[in-house]
Enzyme design. Structure first.
Site, PDB file in Angstrom:
ATOM      1  N   ASP A   8       0.863  -1.185   0.000  1.00  0.00           N
ATOM      2  CA  ASP A   8       0.000   0.000   0.000  1.00  0.00           C
ATOM      3  C   ASP A   8       0.899   1.235   0.000  1.00  0.00           C
ATOM      4  O   ASP A   8       1.729   1.412   0.891  1.00  0.00           O
ATOM      5  CB  ASP A   8      -0.874  -0.047   1.254  1.00  0.00           C
ATOM      6  CG  ASP A   8      -1.972   1.001   1.232  1.00  0.00           C
ATOM      7  OD1 ASP A   8      -3.070   0.699   1.730  1.00  0.00           O
ATOM      8  OD2 ASP A   8      -1.741   2.128   0.762  1.00  0.00           O
ATOM      9  N   ASP A 103      -3.288   2.341  -5.697  1.00  0.00           N
ATOM     10  CA  ASP A 103      -2.109   2.363  -4.818  1.00  0.00           C
ATOM     11  C   ASP A 103      -1.973   1.123  -3.939  1.00  0.00           C
ATOM     12  O   ASP A 103      -1.185   1.123  -3.006  1.00  0.00           O
ATOM     13  CB  ASP A 103      -2.130   3.635  -3.951  1.00  0.00           C
ATOM     14  CG  ASP A 103      -2.783   3.419  -2.610  1.00  0.00           C
ATOM     15  OD1 ASP A 103      -3.829   2.746  -2.569  1.00  0.00           O
ATOM     16  OD2 ASP A 103      -2.246   3.908  -1.613  1.00  0.00           O
ATOM     17  N   GLU A 104      -2.708   0.079  -4.256  1.00  0.00           N
ATOM     18  CA  GLU A 104      -2.757  -1.047  -3.335  1.00  0.00           C
ATOM     19  C   GLU A 104      -2.859  -2.353  -4.119  1.00  0.00           C
ATOM     20  O   GLU A 104      -3.656  -2.448  -5.048  1.00  0.00           O
ATOM     21  CB  GLU A 104      -4.033  -0.867  -2.517  1.00  0.00           C
ATOM     22  CG  GLU A 104      -4.049  -1.457  -1.175  1.00  0.00           C
ATOM     23  CD  GLU A 104      -5.419  -1.220  -0.546  1.00  0.00           C
ATOM     24  OE1 GLU A 104      -5.890  -2.118   0.117  1.00  0.00           O
ATOM     25  OE2 GLU A 104      -6.013  -0.145  -0.759  1.00  0.00           O
TER      26      GLU A 104
HETATM   27  P1  TTP Z   1      -5.399   4.936   0.816  1.00  0.00           P
HETATM   28  O1  TTP Z   1      -4.352   3.880   0.608  1.00  0.00           O
HETATM   29  O2  TTP Z   1      -6.591   4.604   1.652  1.00  0.00           O
HETATM   30  O3  TTP Z   1      -4.738   6.204   1.468  1.00  0.00           O
HETATM   31  P2  TTP Z   1      -3.352   6.858   1.214  1.00  0.00           P
HETATM   32  O4  TTP Z   1      -2.498   6.063   0.297  1.00  0.00           O
HETATM   33  O5  TTP Z   1      -3.592   8.265   0.787  1.00  0.00           O
HETATM   34  O6  TTP Z   1      -2.732   6.901   2.668  1.00  0.00           O
HETATM   35  P3  TTP Z   1      -2.080   5.722   3.534  1.00  0.00           P
HETATM   36  O7  TTP Z   1      -0.677   6.168   3.767  1.00  0.00           O
HETATM   37  O8  TTP Z   1      -2.893   5.666   4.771  1.00  0.00           O
HETATM   38  O9  TTP Z   1      -2.189   4.471   2.695  1.00  0.00           O
HETATM   39  O10 TTP Z   1      -5.935   5.457  -0.570  1.00  0.00           O
HETATM   40  C1  TTP Z   1      -5.114   5.556  -1.726  1.00  0.00           C
HETATM   41  C2  TTP Z   1      -5.497   6.727  -2.580  1.00  0.00           C
HETATM   42  O11 TTP Z   1      -6.866   6.614  -2.965  1.00  0.00           O
HETATM   43  C3  TTP Z   1      -5.378   8.056  -1.874  1.00  0.00           C
HETATM   44  O12 TTP Z   1      -4.093   8.631  -1.997  1.00  0.00           O
HETATM   45  C4  TTP Z   1      -6.460   8.878  -2.493  1.00  0.00           C
HETATM   46  C5  TTP Z   1      -7.492   7.899  -2.969  1.00  0.00           C
HETATM   47  N1  TTP Z   1      -8.664   7.917  -2.068  1.00  0.00           N
HETATM   48  C6  TTP Z   1      -9.786   8.654  -2.431  1.00  0.00           C
HETATM   49  O13 TTP Z   1      -9.821   9.236  -3.517  1.00  0.00           O
HETATM   50  N2  TTP Z   1     -10.867   8.703  -1.576  1.00  0.00           N
HETATM   51  C7  TTP Z   1     -10.878   8.050  -0.366  1.00  0.00           C
HETATM   52  O14 TTP Z   1     -11.862   8.144   0.391  1.00  0.00           O
HETATM   53  C8  TTP Z   1      -9.723   7.281  -0.003  1.00  0.00           C
HETATM   54  C9  TTP Z   1      -9.683   6.546   1.321  1.00  0.00           C
HETATM   55  C10 TTP Z   1      -8.652   7.250  -0.874  1.00  0.00           C
HETATM   56 MG    MG Z   2      -2.204   4.026   0.552  1.00  0.00          MG
END
Ligand code: TTP
Ligand code: MG
Length: 351
Positions: A8, A103-104
């Site tokens: 992630d 991103d995952e």
């Molecule tokens: P996440 O992996 O949930 O968050 P993140 O990568 O920003 O932070 P973390 O370090 O906690 O992993 O989500 C990945 C991307 O997806 C994030 O950068 C933006 C997008 N996203 C949205 O557009 N809306 C949302 O509600 C969420 C949770 C994420």
């Molecule tokens: Mg993330």
């Protein structure tokens, strides 16, 4: 026993923006919609999270909590491009990759030979590649199934990794709060807390029937998850861009006739491999030649359907300019991009 890595990216959209504009480093940054247009944050960096900002929060609220917040517009094209680069790094180590979002992803590395077969070292290597080549950080979880790997990837965030070894599963799961189970949102947490269930150890005391009554089909999942069990396979969605076959010859070939003699066998191999891809539209044909001095050339041309005679033409063009002996010949096709895939199947591909 499977070896699964869940990767992630850390505050992905924000991290990409900060990487591309060093002025933003160290400042609270969010990516999202404008406050006057009822926009929300898609994400924010850790400096902004210190002000209790989070994804899906109204941008207007975020600016109240953190007036110095730098709010940037969403640039999906850019994040898709970076995501494709991350994807290519994954594919160096395994073909079994399932993307959950840009991103995952889950990687099944059970049969991966890299890093002496150590999934822990491999996760480190992948994160190292991402940092070195893309200047971004990622976190990873390593475990024997998808559920545990996903929980683990959150454990050392950001820029960290955590593994749950088979003999640690029992102890780990017992103390895991139910709110950490993916899919258990606010409503389910409340329902469980109401019957005094806060941890997976407590969840284990509920029978399958009871969980089914309370949560329907998801109840069955919960029954297994709270025991650390998850049998779901990593499901790949890779869109193959090309198919090719090649052969390195025991003795180098000389001239067009020796080379063209090898085409029929290569072609029938290619046709055999293409059987699996009958639903794809072929866009180009190409030939690859490696010479005795290890220099290499490819030549391709646009086609509407596969035509054996074209390989001979391409070969002729490559060979006519060279007196070098040929060590390897390859034939291949490239497919049309997403355009050839029905629209209703595209959304799941997350390109
Ligand atoms: P996440 O992996 O949930 O968050 P993140 O990568 O920003 O932070 P973390 O370090 O906690 O992993 O989500 C990945 C991307 O997806 C994030 O950068 C933006 C997008 N996203 C949205 O557009 N809306 C949302 O509600 C969420 C949770 C994420
Ligand atoms: Mg993330």
């Amino acid at each position: 026993m499977k070896k699964i890595i869940h990767i992630d990216m850390d505050c992905f959209y924000a991290a990409v923006e900060i990487r591309d504009n060093p002025f933003l480093k160290g400042k609270p940054v969010a990516v999202g919609g404008l406050p006057d247009k009822r926009g929300v944050l898609t994400t924010c960096n850790y400096e902004a999270r210190a002000f209790r900002l989070h994804s899906a929060m109204a941008s207007s609220r975020a600016l109240q909590l953190c007036p110095k917040l730098i709010l940037l517009p969403v640039d999906m094209k850019k994040y898709r491009e970076v995501s494709a680069e991350v994807r290519e790094i994954f594919y160096r180590y395994t073909d079994i990759v399932e993307f959950l979002s840009l991103d995952e992803a889950y990687l099944d590395v059970s049969d991966s030979k890299a890093c002496q077969g150590s999934a822990i070292l491999l996760a480190k290597k992948i994160r190292g590649d991402i940092l070195q080549e893309l200047n971004l950080t990622a976190s990873a979880g390593i475990a024997t199934n998808k559920f545990l790997a996903k929980v683990a990837s959150d454990w050392r965030k950001p820029d960290g990794q955590f593994s749950i070894l088979p003999n640690q599963v029992d102890a780990f799961i017992k103390s895991l709060p139910v709110k950490k189970i993916p899919g258990v949102g606010k409503v389910s947490v409340r329902k469980l807390n109401n019957i005094n269930v806060n941890t997976c150890a407590q969840l284990q005391t509920l029978s399958l029937i009871e969980l089914h009554q309370r949560f329907g089909k998801f109840g069955e999942r919960l029954y297994n998850y709270c025991r650390g069990i998850d049998e779901r396979p990593v499901e790949t969605m890779r869109i193959r861009k090309s198919v090719s076959v090649e052969e390195t010859f025991i003795e180098d070939l000389r001239g067009l006739s020796e080379c063209s003699n090898k085409l029929p066998a290569l072609q029938s191999n290619l046709y055999r491999r293409l059987k699996k891809y009958e639903d794809r539209v072929i866009h180009k044909q190409f030939i690859k030649v490696k010479f005795a001095d290890f220099s290499r050339t490819t030549k391709e041309c646009v086609v509407t359907q596969l035509d054996g005679a074209i390989f001979l033409e391409l070969l002729r063009e490559v060979i006519k300019n060279s007196s070098k002996k040929v060590r390897l010949l390859g034939l291949g096709v490239r497919f049309c991009g997403l355009d050839s895939i029905p629209f209703n199947q595209q959304s799941s591909l997350l390109f």
